[in-house]
Design a protein around this motif. Sequence first.
Motif, short mmCIF file in Angstrom:
data_model
loop_
_atom_site.label_atom_id
_atom_site.label_comp_id
_atom_site.label_asym_id
_atom_site.label_seq_id
_atom_site.Cartn_x
_atom_site.Cartn_y
_atom_site.Cartn_z
N GLU A 334 0.76 -1.27 0.06
CA GLU A 334 -0.07 0.00 0.00
C GLU A 334 0.81 1.12 0.04
N MET A 335 1.58 1.29 -1.12
CA MET A 335 2.43 2.72 -1.04
C MET A 335 2.04 3.52 -2.23
N ILE A 336 2.35 4.76 -2.15
CA ILE A 336 1.96 5.55 -3.23
C ILE A 336 3.34 6.16 -3.80
N TYR A 337 3.87 6.23 -4.97
CA TYR A 337 4.66 6.61 -5.61
C TYR A 337 4.76 7.74 -6.46
N PRO A 338 5.73 8.51 -6.55
CA PRO A 338 5.41 9.85 -7.63
C PRO A 338 5.37 9.50 -9.24
N TRP A 339 5.69 8.27 -9.53
CA TRP A 339 5.66 7.81 -11.06
C TRP A 339 4.27 7.56 -11.48
N MET A 340 3.58 7.05 -10.21
CA MET A 340 2.04 6.91 -10.37
C MET A 340 1.36 7.89 -11.25
N PHE A 341 1.82 9.21 -10.80
CA PHE A 341 1.15 10.44 -11.45
C PHE A 341 1.65 10.64 -12.85
N ASP A 342 2.46 10.04 -13.49
CA ASP A 342 2.83 9.96 -14.84
C ASP A 342 2.33 8.85 -15.40
N ALA A 343 2.11 7.62 -14.71
CA ALA A 343 1.49 6.39 -15.39
C ALA A 343 -0.08 6.22 -15.58
N ASP A 344 -0.71 6.85 -14.82
CA ASP A 344 -2.14 6.89 -14.69
C ASP A 344 -2.95 8.22 -15.07
N PRO A 345 -3.50 7.90 -16.33
CA PRO A 345 -4.41 9.25 -16.92
C PRO A 345 -5.14 10.17 -15.89
N ALA A 346 -5.67 9.24 -14.90
CA ALA A 346 -6.60 9.90 -14.10
C ALA A 346 -5.77 10.63 -12.75
N LEU A 347 -4.53 10.59 -12.89
CA LEU A 347 -3.43 11.21 -11.78
C LEU A 347 -2.82 12.27 -12.55
N ARG A 348 -2.43 12.07 -13.85
CA ARG A 348 -1.28 13.24 -14.49
C ARG A 348 -1.66 14.35 -14.35
N PRO A 349 -2.90 14.95 -14.35
CA PRO A 349 -3.28 16.44 -14.15
C PRO A 349 -2.93 16.64 -12.61
N LEU A 350 -2.85 15.99 -11.86
CA LEU A 350 -2.77 16.00 -10.44
C LEU A 350 -1.19 16.04 -9.86
N LYS A 351 -0.24 15.87 -10.76
CA LYS A 351 1.06 15.62 -10.37
C LYS A 351 1.55 16.64 -9.52
N GLU A 352 1.45 18.01 -10.14
CA GLU A 352 2.20 19.11 -9.19
C GLU A 352 1.23 19.32 -8.11
N THR A 353 -0.08 18.99 -7.86
CA THR A 353 -0.70 19.21 -6.81
C THR A 353 -0.27 18.26 -5.78
N ALA A 354 -0.03 16.97 -6.24
CA ALA A 354 0.24 15.86 -5.23
C ALA A 354 1.92 16.14 -4.68
N ASP A 355 2.63 16.92 -5.58
CA ASP A 355 4.12 17.20 -5.02
C ASP A 355 3.99 18.34 -4.04
N LEU A 356 2.88 19.27 -4.17
CA LEU A 356 2.83 20.43 -3.27
C LEU A 356 2.37 19.84 -1.77
N LEU A 357 1.41 18.93 -2.04
CA LEU A 357 0.99 18.21 -0.72
C LEU A 357 2.07 17.63 -0.11
N ALA A 358 2.84 16.87 -0.94
CA ALA A 358 3.89 16.06 -0.09
C ALA A 358 5.12 17.09 0.49
N ALA A 359 5.21 17.97 -0.06
CA ALA A 359 6.05 18.96 0.70
C ALA A 359 5.31 19.78 1.54
N ARG A 360 4.38 19.84 1.93
CA ARG A 360 3.75 20.55 2.89
C ARG A 360 4.22 20.24 4.39
N THR A 361 4.39 21.34 5.20
CA THR A 361 5.03 21.05 6.43
C THR A 361 4.17 21.40 7.48
N ASP A 362 2.95 21.81 7.32
CA ASP A 362 2.25 22.43 8.69
C ASP A 362 0.82 21.89 8.75
N TRP A 363 0.93 20.44 8.50
CA TRP A 363 -0.32 19.66 8.78
C TRP A 363 -0.61 19.71 10.11
#
Length: 437
Positions: A334-363
């Motif tokens: 059950e792991m999510i990897y950055p490459w999934m946002f290149d491989a899956d058409p449902a995720l490709r438009p959300l790649k930069e969004t996911a990167d920003l969430l991964a970089a977020r430090t104030d949860w």
Amino acid sequence: MSTASRLPGIVTTDHVFQLPLDHTAPQGEQIEVYAREVVAATRAKDDLPWLVFLQGGPGGKAARPLGRDGWLERALDDYRVLLLDQRGTGRSTPATRQTLARRGGAAEQADYLTHFRADSIVRDAELIRRRLLGDDQRWSVLGQSFGGFCTLTYLSIAPEGLREAFITGGLSGLHSSADDVYRAAYPRVVRKNADHYARFPQDVEAVRRIAGHLASSPASLPGGGLLTVQAFQSLGMLLGTGSGSGSLHYLLEEAWVEGVHGPELSDTFLAGVQAKLSFAEGPLYAVLHESIYGQRSVDPAGTAWSAERVRKEFPEFDAEAALESGAPVLFTGEMIYPWMFDADPALRPLKETADLLAARTDWPDLYDPVRLAANEVPVAAAVYHDDMYVDTADSLETARAVRGLRTLITNEWEHDGLRVSGGKVLDRLIALVRGEA
């Protein structure tokens, strides 16, 4: 207006609630949250206690019952059940590549999605409780997997709304960072691979053959996705459920056909893989997955694509090295990897969004250990002995940290025990809460 329907043995009623996107700004933007009320047909007029179900995920809509299915068989004996489509899922205001594009760019999308974690889901549930039951009436909660994480958040921020709580496969570590979670998870996945190959030894060569082919010739999936070796390895997600190993084996059985130019991956296999790997029906699972572990007091640096970073500490998952050495190729879990946002058409438009969430430090923190230590709500939790998705050691530590929590520890079922046990898991938890076991 609520709409009622009848299915075998049950009556369902639709509810749609207008709720704040940001619960700290209740007069601001509103979203819809959908919930389906389910009651036994023979008890539709009875004054029953309510049980709200929090689905696993994140980003998973509630099940669509066709009758007294699975755990509902037991629940409907005693409760009027509310199946919540957590915000962003199902019939609630959706959050997908199509709808998120209307928010603006990646920064705006990421800011919007910060309101889709467990704390917001719990506050949704509390507003719904008050509207359905009134301010003074409590209800029960059943949380499966991520829904169990949400239940711990519920006990942390709004225990006054609960009369009892049931958790199945969802006692998360209160102080576990994302890195802690994955460092514990990869060895469990190794064990699940070993179990699978012991059960189906012929799959060792079958998997090596497919991985070797994909290493030189990645395949196109029917939905437009790309099947690489890494994507193929991620089918290991199946290994954490009771029937998952068998399902994976049967998928591998039909991997090849003889084409014009020799052996090639079959359409049957590729369609089956597509069904398992596509996030089209639940993109939030991928986009928000690591953020469910984000707590600034635990992980001040953010999650930062933890599963990808920690994987480097476990070279046994290196498929290329396994192919060269003759070792079995291991599936991941059950792991999510950055490459999934290149491989899956449902995720490709959300790649930069996911990167920003991964970089977020104030949860914000999701759990209140002090409040949990003083808990007064009766709680029972099923802990599966070698759960691939949730670390057993974390679960038992959390069980000790929540005052009065009673545990059912079992290896009779895997992570999906609630769904497949025919109500037995829920029945045992109800007995524990009531002091009958």
